[in-house]
Design a protein around this motif. Sequence first.
Motif, PDB file in Angstrom:
ATOM      1  N   ARG A 266       0.796  -1.219   0.000  1.00  0.00           N
ATOM      2  CA  ARG A 266       0.000   0.000   0.000  1.00  0.00           C
ATOM      3  C   ARG A 266       0.830   1.270   0.000  1.00  0.00           C
ATOM      4  O   ARG A 266       0.294   2.344  -0.204  1.00  0.00           O
ATOM      5  N   ASN A 267       2.101   1.165   0.211  1.00  0.00           N
ATOM      6  CA  ASN A 267       2.926   2.362   0.276  1.00  0.00           C
ATOM      7  C   ASN A 267       3.165   2.923  -1.116  1.00  0.00           C
ATOM      8  O   ASN A 267       3.023   2.245  -2.108  1.00  0.00           O
ATOM      9  N   SER A 268       3.573   4.176  -1.196  1.00  0.00           N
ATOM     10  CA  SER A 268       3.695   4.834  -2.493  1.00  0.00           C
ATOM     11  C   SER A 268       5.027   4.608  -3.172  1.00  0.00           C
ATOM     12  O   SER A 268       5.138   4.798  -4.369  1.00  0.00           O
ATOM     13  N   ARG A 269       6.069   4.197  -2.457  1.00  0.00           N
ATOM     14  CA  ARG A 269       7.378   4.037  -3.081  1.00  0.00           C
ATOM     15  C   ARG A 269       8.023   2.690  -2.830  1.00  0.00           C
ATOM     16  O   ARG A 269       9.101   2.432  -3.310  1.00  0.00           O
TER      17      ARG A 269
ATOM     18  N   ALA B  62       3.246   4.991 -11.071  1.00  0.00           N
ATOM     19  CA  ALA B  62       2.469   6.014 -11.775  1.00  0.00           C
ATOM     20  C   ALA B  62       0.988   5.852 -11.448  1.00  0.00           C
ATOM     21  O   ALA B  62       0.498   4.756 -11.222  1.00  0.00           O
ATOM     22  N   THR B  63       0.289   6.966 -11.432  1.00  0.00           N
ATOM     23  CA  THR B  63      -1.152   6.905 -11.248  1.00  0.00           C
ATOM     24  C   THR B  63      -1.795   6.506 -12.562  1.00  0.00           C
ATOM     25  O   THR B  63      -1.285   6.839 -13.638  1.00  0.00           O
TER      26      THR B  63
ATOM     27  N   VAL C 245      -8.527   3.854 -15.999  1.00  0.00           N
ATOM     28  CA  VAL C 245      -9.592   3.773 -14.993  1.00  0.00           C
ATOM     29  C   VAL C 245     -10.902   3.358 -15.658  1.00  0.00           C
ATOM     30  O   VAL C 245     -11.629   2.491 -15.161  1.00  0.00           O
ATOM     31  N   LEU C 246     -11.195   3.947 -16.798  1.00  0.00           N
ATOM     32  CA  LEU C 246     -12.414   3.618 -17.532  1.00  0.00           C
ATOM     33  C   LEU C 246     -12.403   2.155 -17.966  1.00  0.00           C
ATOM     34  O   LEU C 246     -13.406   1.439 -17.811  1.00  0.00           O
ATOM     35  N   ALA C 247     -11.268   1.685 -18.478  1.00  0.00           N
ATOM     36  CA  ALA C 247     -11.158   0.294 -18.907  1.00  0.00           C
ATOM     37  C   ALA C 247     -11.301  -0.663 -17.720  1.00  0.00           C
ATOM     38  O   ALA C 247     -11.931  -1.721 -17.849  1.00  0.00           O
TER      39      ALA C 247
END
Length: 86
Positions: A40-43, A50-51, A57-59
């Motif tokens: 869950r961490n960002s790094r 990358a976000t 997101v749509l797919a």
Amino acid sequence: MWHGGDWSTRDWTAMTLMMLLFWGGLIALVVYLARAGDGRNSRGIGASSATPTPDEVLAERFARGEIDEDEFVRRRAVLHGTSKTA
């Protein structure tokens, strides 16, 4: 015993600082390993760097069945500026 068994202020201070460094380092290591392992961490390990893009997101929503094909096509057209709405 050292110094004839007499502990000075310097000795107590050095012992206290070393214990704080030891326990602080041990706690920091445990926290780091726990955060690196849960994904869950960002790094850390297992984290995406990358976000996701709006198209991704749509797919994903379409793949999960949250939206149907017509809604997917309509929203994708809006995202790309090819919508034919007035």
